[in-house]
Design a protein around this motif. Structure first.
Motif, PDB file in Angstrom:
ATOM      1  N   ILE A 147      -8.605 -23.443 -10.944  1.00 47.14           N
ATOM      2  CA  ILE A 147      -9.346 -22.746  -9.887  1.00 47.14           C
ATOM      3  C   ILE A 147     -10.830 -23.071 -10.001  1.00 47.14           C
ATOM      4  O   ILE A 147     -11.494 -23.400  -9.005  1.00 47.14           O
ATOM      5  N   LYS A 148     -11.347 -22.998 -11.207  1.00 45.18           N
ATOM      6  CA  LYS A 148     -12.765 -23.250 -11.429  1.00 45.18           C
ATOM      7  C   LYS A 148     -13.126 -24.694 -11.083  1.00 45.18           C
ATOM      8  O   LYS A 148     -14.153 -24.954 -10.446  1.00 45.18           O
ATOM      9  N   VAL A 149     -12.286 -25.644 -11.481  1.00 43.04           N
ATOM     10  CA  VAL A 149     -12.540 -27.056 -11.162  1.00 43.04           C
ATOM     11  C   VAL A 149     -12.560 -27.263  -9.655  1.00 43.04           C
ATOM     12  O   VAL A 149     -13.426 -27.961  -9.116  1.00 43.04           O
ATOM     13  N   MET A 150     -11.613 -26.641  -8.952  1.00 37.15           N
ATOM     14  CA  MET A 150     -11.542 -26.803  -7.499  1.00 37.15           C
ATOM     15  C   MET A 150     -12.746 -26.173  -6.820  1.00 37.15           C
ATOM     16  O   MET A 150     -13.304 -26.740  -5.869  1.00 37.15           O
ATOM     17  N   ILE A 151     -13.176 -25.022  -7.309  1.00 26.73           N
ATOM     18  CA  ILE A 151     -14.361 -24.378  -6.747  1.00 26.73           C
ATOM     19  C   ILE A 151     -15.578 -25.284  -6.905  1.00 26.73           C
ATOM     20  O   ILE A 151     -16.365 -25.480  -5.958  1.00 26.73           O
ATOM     21  N   ASP A 152     -15.738 -25.843  -8.075  1.00 28.59           N
ATOM     22  CA  ASP A 152     -16.886 -26.727  -8.328  1.00 28.59           C
ATOM     23  C   ASP A 152     -16.857 -27.943  -7.398  1.00 28.59           C
ATOM     24  O   ASP A 152     -17.903 -28.378  -6.892  1.00 28.59           O
ATOM     25  N   GLU A 153     -15.660 -28.483  -7.156  1.00 23.76           N
ATOM     26  CA  GLU A 153     -15.550 -29.644  -6.271  1.00 23.76           C
ATOM     27  C   GLU A 153     -15.835 -29.266  -4.821  1.00 23.76           C
ATOM     28  O   GLU A 153     -16.518 -30.002  -4.096  1.00 23.76           O
ATOM     29  N   LEU A 154     -15.329 -28.122  -4.384  1.00 25.21           N
ATOM     30  CA  LEU A 154     -15.555 -27.695  -3.007  1.00 25.21           C
ATOM     31  C   LEU A 154     -17.000 -27.286  -2.763  1.00 25.21           C
ATOM     32  O   LEU A 154     -17.514 -27.415  -1.641  1.00 25.21           O
ATOM     33  N   ASP A 155     -17.666 -26.792  -3.799  1.00 25.35           N
ATOM     34  CA  ASP A 155     -19.077 -26.415  -3.654  1.00 25.35           C
ATOM     35  C   ASP A 155     -19.958 -27.616  -3.306  1.00 25.35           C
ATOM     36  O   ASP A 155     -21.047 -27.467  -2.753  1.00 25.35           O
ATOM     37  N   LYS A 156     -19.478 -28.814  -3.632  1.00 25.16           N
ATOM     38  CA  LYS A 156     -20.262 -30.024  -3.356  1.00 25.16           C
ATOM     39  C   LYS A 156     -20.145 -30.475  -1.900  1.00 25.16           C
ATOM     40  O   LYS A 156     -20.931 -31.304  -1.448  1.00 25.16           O
ATOM     41  N   ILE A 157     -19.166 -29.931  -1.177  1.00 24.27           N
ATOM     42  CA  ILE A 157     -18.931 -30.354   0.206  1.00 24.27           C
ATOM     43  C   ILE A 157     -19.922 -29.663   1.136  1.00 24.27           C
ATOM     44  O   ILE A 157     -20.043 -28.437   1.142  1.00 24.27           O
ATOM     45  N   GLU A 158     -20.618 -30.449   1.909  1.00 23.28           N
ATOM     46  CA  GLU A 158     -21.629 -29.911   2.817  1.00 23.28           C
ATOM     47  C   GLU A 158     -20.989 -29.517   4.139  1.00 23.28           C
ATOM     48  O   GLU A 158     -21.187 -30.143   5.177  1.00 23.28           O
TER      49      GLU A 158
END
Length: 300
Positions: free
Chosen positions: A84-95
């Motif tokens: 979950i944390k890894v996915m959140i970090d990846e999605l946070d990068k999407i503008e």
């Protein structure tokens, strides 16, 4: 409609991979009918039993498909807290502008006494740079103190609200729910995944997440209009029509029946491994046409 979200249905192709072309048809039809609010889940209706890596790829792909004019939320569904944390970090990068939805931690007999401590640690661990909601089911709400839950959540400014999921046989206590909703109305927003309660949700100012809105946008609009005009008896009648249709879908197997009607409605090949008899298909088509006042073969 800004008081309801269409659940994005996930279809599989012959290779058991997500069929994004069918999802594009689904999104386009919603937009054409004036619906641009969407709710995304990696697993819904058991169409999609994705592996962890497939889910991560799915979230990234589905975001690319979302129309520019849409408003959407993404519910993350992983068994592992680290995933979950890894996915959140990846999605946070999407503008791109969207809200995340994170499932609340489950509770067992062993964790009942320490649940709120575990809940606080969980929220601290999954902190995100974007707004998010907490998804919680009625079983948990029946076992914990809802007021304490609200108070524990208040200090996390990025948490915008809650998504309430009915779980049989734990019914939502509407009187209790109304009380704490009104108390925290200025702080939290509330959504519910029960479209058979759409009328009640409208009255309580709760937005509804609906899989059936993909098929019956006009019926949802009628209920909404009648509630706005304070024609509550008429709104209830429309809600009963919706509930009867939902029961029909469920009687034939929700997954296969809904996929069949969507294939007819959106004009794509019905490729489910599960089968419907000819008479079952005719009954489903008849019920759908009856609700939508469709009397032309070109309409369906």
């Amino acid at each position: 409609m800004n008081n309801a979200y269409s659940l994005v249905i996930n279809f599989l192709d012959q290779n058991n991979k997500v069929d994004y072309q069918k999802i594009k048809l689904l999104l386009a039809n919603n937009l054409e009918r004036g619906q641009n609010n969407f709710y995304i889940k990696a697993n819904n209706l058991d169409y999609s039993r994705l592996s962890c890596s497939d889910k991560k790829e799915y979230y990234k792909n589905i975001i690319k498909l979302m129309p520019a004019e849409s408003e959407f939320k993404i519910e993350l569904n992983f068994n592992s807290l680290s995933d979950i944390k890894v996915m959140i970090d990846e999605l946070d990068k999407i503008e791109k502008d969207f809200d995340l939805v994170i499932k609340s931690p489950s509770m067992t007999e062993e964790t009942m006494g320490s649940y709120f401590e575990d809940y606080a640690a969980y929220l601290n661990f999954i902190s995100s740079s974007r707004n998010f909601y907490i998804s919680i089911n009625t079983r948990l709400l029946s076992l914990i103190d809802s007021e304490t839950l609200m108070e524990k959540t208040k200090k996390y400014q990025l948490i915008k609200g809650f998504v309430i999921n009915p779980v049989y046989p734990y019914d939502l206590d509407f009187e209790k729910f109304t009380t704490f909703k009104e108390r925290y109305n200025g702080r939290f927003k509330f959504l519910a995944t029960a479209d058979d309660f759409y009328f009640l949700n409208l009255n309580k100012g709760v937005k509804t997440i609906s899989k059936h809105l993909n098929l019956l946008p006009d019926l949802f609009k009628k209920i909404n209009i009648e509630v706005k005009n304070n024609n509550l008896d008429t709104a209830r009648e429309y809600q009963l029509i919706l509930n009867d249709f939902i029961n029909t879908i469920n009687n034939f197997g929700e997954e296969v029946a809904l996929e069949y009607l969507l294939s007819r409605y959106l004009s794509f090949e019905f490729s489910s491994n599960k089968r419907l008899t000819k008479s079952e298909k005719l009954i489903l088509e008849s019920e759908f046409k009856k609700i939508n006042n469709r009397d032309s073969a070109n309409d369906f």
